[in-house]
Design a protein around this motif. Structure first.
Motif, PDB file in Angstrom:
ATOM      1  N   LEU A 282       0.833  -1.205   0.000  1.00 24.91           N
ATOM      2  CA  LEU A 282       0.000   0.000   0.000  1.00 24.91           C
ATOM      3  C   LEU A 282       0.868   1.256   0.000  1.00 24.91           C
ATOM      4  O   LEU A 282       0.569   2.242  -0.687  1.00 24.91           O
ATOM      5  CB  LEU A 282      -0.907  -0.019   1.237  1.00 24.91           C
ATOM      6  CG  LEU A 282      -2.034   1.010   1.271  1.00 24.91           C
ATOM      7  CD1 LEU A 282      -3.031   0.753   0.155  1.00 24.91           C
ATOM      8  CD2 LEU A 282      -2.741   0.965   2.630  1.00 24.91           C
ATOM      9  N   LYS A 283       1.965   1.203   0.738  1.00 25.81           N
ATOM     10  CA  LYS A 283       2.884   2.339   0.779  1.00 25.81           C
ATOM     11  C   LYS A 283       3.515   2.574  -0.584  1.00 25.81           C
ATOM     12  O   LYS A 283       3.618   3.708  -1.060  1.00 25.81           O
ATOM     13  CB  LYS A 283       3.962   2.071   1.834  1.00 25.81           C
ATOM     14  CG  LYS A 283       4.878   3.239   2.112  1.00 25.81           C
ATOM     15  CD  LYS A 283       5.849   2.927   3.253  1.00 25.81           C
ATOM     16  CE  LYS A 283       6.755   4.106   3.539  1.00 25.81           C
ATOM     17  NZ  LYS A 283       7.701   3.790   4.642  1.00 25.81           N
ATOM     18  N   ARG A 284       3.923   1.485  -1.245  1.00 27.08           N
ATOM     19  CA  ARG A 284       4.483   1.601  -2.593  1.00 27.08           C
ATOM     20  C   ARG A 284       3.463   2.176  -3.563  1.00 27.08           C
ATOM     21  O   ARG A 284       3.800   2.989  -4.440  1.00 27.08           O
ATOM     22  CB  ARG A 284       4.915   0.221  -3.091  1.00 27.08           C
ATOM     23  CG  ARG A 284       6.190  -0.322  -2.454  1.00 27.08           C
ATOM     24  CD  ARG A 284       6.512  -1.686  -3.037  1.00 27.08           C
ATOM     25  NE  ARG A 284       6.661  -1.617  -4.485  1.00 27.08           N
ATOM     26  CZ  ARG A 284       6.513  -2.661  -5.299  1.00 27.08           C
ATOM     27  NH1 ARG A 284       6.189  -3.852  -4.805  1.00 27.08           N
ATOM     28  NH2 ARG A 284       6.673  -2.518  -6.597  1.00 27.08           N
ATOM     29  N   LEU A 285       2.229   1.767  -3.401  1.00 25.71           N
ATOM     30  CA  LEU A 285       1.170   2.211  -4.320  1.00 25.71           C
ATOM     31  C   LEU A 285       0.960   3.719  -4.238  1.00 25.71           C
ATOM     32  O   LEU A 285       0.911   4.410  -5.260  1.00 25.71           O
ATOM     33  CB  LEU A 285      -0.133   1.474  -3.988  1.00 25.71           C
ATOM     34  CG  LEU A 285      -1.345   1.796  -4.865  1.00 25.71           C
ATOM     35  CD1 LEU A 285      -1.085   1.410  -6.309  1.00 25.71           C
ATOM     36  CD2 LEU A 285      -2.581   1.075  -4.337  1.00 25.71           C
ATOM     37  N   PHE A 286       0.880   4.256  -3.021  1.00 26.34           N
ATOM     38  CA  PHE A 286       0.608   5.682  -2.877  1.00 26.34           C
ATOM     39  C   PHE A 286       1.846   6.543  -3.086  1.00 26.34           C
ATOM     40  O   PHE A 286       1.738   7.765  -3.172  1.00 26.34           O
ATOM     41  CB  PHE A 286      -0.022   5.963  -1.503  1.00 26.34           C
ATOM     42  CG  PHE A 286      -1.503   5.685  -1.473  1.00 26.34           C
ATOM     43  CD1 PHE A 286      -2.410   6.653  -1.875  1.00 26.34           C
ATOM     44  CD2 PHE A 286      -1.979   4.446  -1.067  1.00 26.34           C
ATOM     45  CE1 PHE A 286      -3.762   6.403  -1.863  1.00 26.34           C
ATOM     46  CE2 PHE A 286      -3.341   4.185  -1.052  1.00 26.34           C
ATOM     47  CZ  PHE A 286      -4.245   5.168  -1.450  1.00 26.34           C
TER      48      PHE A 286
END
Length: 594
Positions: A282-286
């Motif tokens: 999720l961190k990579r996505l945002f």
């Protein structure tokens, strides 16, 4: 022999699996149709539900948003556990829950009793009599016993039914698409999805057509003598057979789920799932700068769309004087096909000119800019207010002031200022009730009743002119039909142009995200857009619309009911106040993404 037997068995198994996959495709197409069918019918029925339960538009917005609330309650469970369970049967269970939700929505009709609309017209009138009643001398009375209505708060069933429908629809798209992608050839997945969505597009068309049909049928059809009903489907007190359509959509949803119970849990070519930790992904996505912009763009776009489509029939009814059934029908046969054609056109443009991600973003931005310009054009294509004595004539204030309905011509009458029972005078003026028009007598029965010797009409007309009135509001001026035709043309064109940017916008998302994060990206987009783009818009759009009400209805035991008449100019302004920031933000965000 043993080898031959194995070959035959393998061939038989392969044919069985092929048939299972074909059954799955057919079942998915049907379930996409049924869920869109039910959703569109709900949108087409909000006006009838508002009138039946005597509730404001803001509360209708809450009821409409309950679908998204139900969806959010189980989306996390479905997203995490769904792929590990029997996906077809989960979809079948979802269809069963959707059907139960639709049937639950229709339940209040069978518990409420007959619909009692506010009226001062006596039903005991004889057709052969010349002077049957004296409307000017009969005070308006509430229901004699004024008992607490059994259905006064039964809108809760509609809320819960719509929430159940949202819960049931949750597994269809994520589990259905993942099942399709797992067990079809990679090069065929897009084609299969296109076929399923093409069939699904028919759902909203049939939903709005059913809504139009039911809106013309009286709510208590089959249990009342329609000859005694003094209103028609063009009246703002009319309630159509809204409940009937929910029974139809419930049966369709129930049937659509049956095939999924006979499908296998898995088919050949089961894809291996990659195990990833949720929060790091999720961190990579945002951290991807494009993804937040895409989310915000989708968010404001959905806000505008949900707000408009929910109250578009009411807008066409109040601003252009169209009947609710006609407005719903036109949306179904004109606007929705334009949206479908726009989606196909956007995909064709991408393929024909082989556009990359930058080209797709430019197409989406151009589409947004053009649709915004067409929306501004619609703002100037509205009719003037209907001429209603004391409300829109000689009443410049926006809010309803009861004392403006009184004048010298009806001062001697014992009229209720809260009552709404409109009559149309032969001078083209609408009066809030026969009493407020100063009518002294009436002839005829039911919808054919004519009120005579109306003193307020005589004040405007020259001596010797007709001083009678008939039931219902007067028709709008002739130029209003011309404005409505222009509005529909611009509206259909705007729907087409806006939809042209749908497929390019989706491609921008898919091509801007790392392959291993695509599933998570789609899930997060659905979660955020459904939460912030699906629930608030009907509520705040409804609240803006409530502010433009000129005449509120009265419940049987007193209290404010549903709105009967809106200020057309303020209604139009209020709706576009809600839409303009959304579309301007969408355009700015798309420009930033380039």
């Amino acid at each position: 022999k043993e080898h031959s037997a194995l070959s035959i068995q393998e061939s038989f198994t392969q044919q069985t699996l092929t048939c299972s996959f074909q059954l799955f495709l057919a079942a998915m197409s049907f379930v996409y149709f049924s869920k869109a069918f039910g959703g569109a019918y709900m949108k087409s029925s909000v006006t009838q539900i508002e009138r039946r339960f005597d509730i404001p538009s803001s509360l209708i917005g809450v009821i409409d948003g309950s679908f998204e609330i139900g969806n959010l309650l189980v989306i996390a469970f479905v997203s995490y556990f769904g792929a590990k369970l029997h996906r077809p049967r989960l979809i079948g269970a979802g269809c069963l829950i959707m059907a139960a939700g639709s049937l639950c929505t229709a339940l209040p009709h069978f518990f409420q009793g007959q619909y009692k609309y506010e009226t001062s017209v006596s039903h005991s009138t004889n057709a052969n009599s010349t002077e049957n009643i004296l409307p000017c001398l009969i005070p308006f009375c509430l229901h004699s016993a004024c008992e607490k209505e059994a259905g006064s708060s039964m809108w809760v069933y509609v809320f819960l039914g719509n929430m159940l429908r949202g819960i049931g629809e949750t597994p269809i798209m994520p589990l259905g698409v993942s099942y399709l992608d797992d067990f079809s050839r990679e090069e065929n997945t897009a084609f299969y999805l296109a076929c399923i969505q093409t069939v699904g597009i028919l759902g909203p068309m049939f939903g709005f057509m059913l809504g139009s049909f039911c809106a013309k049928l009286y709510v208590d059809i089959g249990s009342v003598d329609l000859d005694t009903v003094t209103i028609n489907y063009k009246d703002s007190r009319w309630v159509g057979a809204w409940w009937l359509g929910f029974i139809v959509t419930g049966v369709v949803m129930l049937l659509s789920g049956i095939p999924f119970w006979f499908l296998p849990k898995s088919l050949p070519k089961q894809g291996e799932e990659q195990s990833q930790n949720f929060f790091p992904s999720l961190k990579r996505l945002f951290r991807n700068s494009v993804f937040p912009v895409i989310i915000l763009t989708a968010l404001v776009s959905v806000n505008a769309f949900i707000g408009m489509i929910t109250f578009k029939p009411k807008y066409m009814e109040q601003v252009y004087g169209q009947s609710s059934s006609k407005a719903i029908l036109l949306i179904g046969i004109m606007n929705l096909p334009a949206v479908a054609l726009g989606i196909i056109t956007g995909g064709f443009v991408l393929k024909r000119f082989k556009l990359g991600v930058i080209g797709a973003a430019r197409v989406a931005l151009s589409s947004s800019l053009c649709s915004f310009c067409l929306l501004l054009t619609q703002y100037f294509l509205h009719c003037d207010n209907a001429e209603v004595a004391g409300l829109t004539i000689s009443a410049p204030q926006l809010s309803y002031q009861p004392d403006t309905l009184l004048s010298q011509c009806n001062m001697g009458c014992t009229c209720s200022l809260k009552h709404w029972d409109p009559v149309c005078a032969y001078n083209g003026m609408t009066y809030a009730s026969p009493c407020l028009a100063g009518c002294q007598s009436s002839t005829g029965t039911g919808k054919e009743m004519v009120f005579n010797n109306c003193t307020c009409i005589g004040e405007i007309l020259t001596p010797g002119m007709n001083m009678s009135a008939v039931l219902g509001q007067c028709s709008r001026k002739s130029d209003c039909d011309r404005f409505f035709k222009f509005y529909m043309a611009v509206s259909v064109l705007g729907a087409f142009v806006s939809a042209c940017g749908g497929t390019p916008g989706y491609i921008v998302l898919l091509r801007s995200i790392q392959p291993e994060l695509k599933s998570l990206a789609l899930g997060m987009q659905t979660l955020i857009v459904r939460t912030l783009g699906g629930i608030p818009p009907p509520i705040y759009f409804g609240a803006l619309i409530d502010l433009t009400c000129l005449k509120w209805g009265t419940k049987r035991c007193g209290g404010r009911g549903a709105c009967r008449l809106y200020d057309a100019n303020a209604f139009s302004s209020g709706l576009f106040i809600g839409l303009d920031p959304c579309l301007q933000s969408q355009r700015a965000l798309q420009a930033h993404s380039l």
